[in-house]
Scaffold this active site. Structure first.
Site, PDB file in Angstrom:
ATOM      1  CE  LYS A 101      20.714   8.849   2.693  1.00  0.00           C
ATOM      2  NZ  LYS A 101      19.649   7.700   3.172  1.00  0.00           N
TER       3      LYS A 101
ATOM      4  CB  SER B 151      25.246   3.043  -2.505  1.00  0.00           C
ATOM      5  OG  SER B 151      25.124   4.365  -2.809  1.00  0.00           O
TER       6      SER B 151
END
Lengths: 316, 90
Positions: A44, A258
């Protein structure tokens, strides 16, 4: 390049490493792009930096501004680092069931947290943030779910890095959240190597997360364009936990949850290639490291306990 | 062609609270039509104008059917169909 003028300049440039023990054959090889090597430990950083730079360039973001962002954690942490260095106040709206480490890290970097109900997951965080921004028109919401600069960051950096490091790439597998990673890499590959297949792994959220939400109010990020995706896999908690442990045990890579879902989808794709007798070089995006998930018990409890605990958690 | 269809919480009002139900059909379309005969109303929540609703994701053996033929996706004996509303991370 290993020398940078500042921490911000070091975002991206992550290593691509082979996974010889998980690769099913000499012809079907898996590669891991280690996005946990970014300054705050997740992919991110690329999107956060891209969105801040774009907002500064178009005049939306000016010195002294307050940034508000709905986030399940990683984007908030990246924004917090960048906002601290640039002198912006940051408020994150995040589901109350995100891991305790994420909240601690956000607070450490000086971000303020507004909690949204766990039952609505990321979708509810978006709803709460939209309500808050309507009440505070002077705040700036970068809105990662619809901000083209999110996908552009991957178009400009992640995609080119993959192709430069692995010109023979055949597949890229990444998680589907804001969709920025897959849309950016997908658009880059469509223009530069269109035969590359873009595979989305969608962690199957625990049912409690969406139990209270009306199905017609489901949320598809504005960035999402199905034409850049070749295939989508839904992966349950058990397989994600199993794969994240396998990645650690067999390749020594300590990744977030994830990523377990991404590895599961990649191995499914690899098995298809083996069955079809085709060669494949499959890039797996390691979204973040496992550090922020230690409190979940995903790495050290028995798998039934880990699976049970993970149902209802927000992963991405 | 018996397949297992996993139902999200929000749609369990149509299945009497059952998390998973059996369906018959050699395509997803046929399976949903078959479900409708025993769970009236469920079809409308999944399908609109002969397409899957935008916010509903359906997976056959974990693969999104939008990439495998949509409602025409083949289903075989023992397949698992999962219905999920759209979600987002970040």
């Amino acid at each position: 390049m290993t020398r940078f003028a500042s921490l911000i300049d070091s975002v991206g440039h992550t290593p691509l490493v082979g996974l010889p023990n998980l690769s099913p054959s000499a012809k079907v090889r898996l590669w891991a792009k280690l996005e946990d090597r970014n300054p705050t430990g997740s992919i991110k950083d690329r999107a956060a930096l891209g969105m801040i730079r774009a907002a500064e360039a178009d005049g939306t973001l000016r010195p002294g501004c307050t940034i508000l962002e709905p986030t399940s954690g990683n984007t908030g942490i990246s924004l917090a680092m960048a906002a601290k260095l640039a002198g912006y106040r940051l408020i994150c709206v995040m589901p109350e069931n995100t891991s305790v480490e994420r909240k601690q890290i956000l607070a450490m970097w000086g971000a303020e947290i507004v909690s949204s109900p766990a039952a609505g997951g990321s979708n509810e965080a978006v709803t709460v943030a939209k309500k808050l921004i309507a009440e505070h028109p002077d705040w700036v919401m970068l809105y990662q779910y619809g901000n083209r600069a999110n996908a552009d960051a991957h178009y400009e950096t992640t995609g080119p890095e993959i192709l430069a490091d692995l010109p023979e790439v055949t597949h890229v597998v990444a998680g589907l959240g804001t969709t920025g990673t897959l849309m950016g890499i997908g658009r880059f590959m469509a223009e530069h190597k269109p035969e590359v297949k873009i595979i989305a792994a969608e962690p199957r959220y625990g049912e409690l997360v969406y139990g209270l939400r009306n199905i017609d109010e489901g949320f598809v990020p504005e960035l999402y364009d199905a034409s850049y995706v070749s295939s989508r896999f839904s992966v349950g908690s058990r397989d994600a936990v199993r794969r994240v442990r396998e990645l650690l045990e067999r390749e020594g890579i300590f990744a977030g949850l994830s990523t377990g879902a991404i590895v599961h989808a990649a191995l499914g794709q690899a098995a298809k290639a083996v069955k079809a007798g085709e060669s494949a070089d499959i890039v797996i995006i390691i979204a973040d490291g496992g550090w922020k998930y230690l409190s979940t018990g995903a790495y050290d409890t028995d798998i039934d306990t880990a699976e049970e605990f993970l149902d209802g958690q927000v992963w991405a | 062609m018996a397949v297992e269809v996993r139902i999200p919480t929000i749609l369990r009002t149509f299945t009497g609270g059952e998390k998973a139900v059996k369906g018959q059909g050699s395509t997803l379309h046929q399976v949903i039509d078959d479900l409708e005969t025993r769970h009236p109303g469920i079809r409308e929540r999944l399908v609109e104008s002969d397409n899957l609703r935008r916010f509903v994701n359906v997976y056959v053996n974990d693969e999104d059917v939008r990439f495998t033929g949509g409602l025409g996706s083949p289903t075989a004996d023992g397949d698992v169909v999962v219905v999920l509303p759209a979600v987002a991370g970040g």
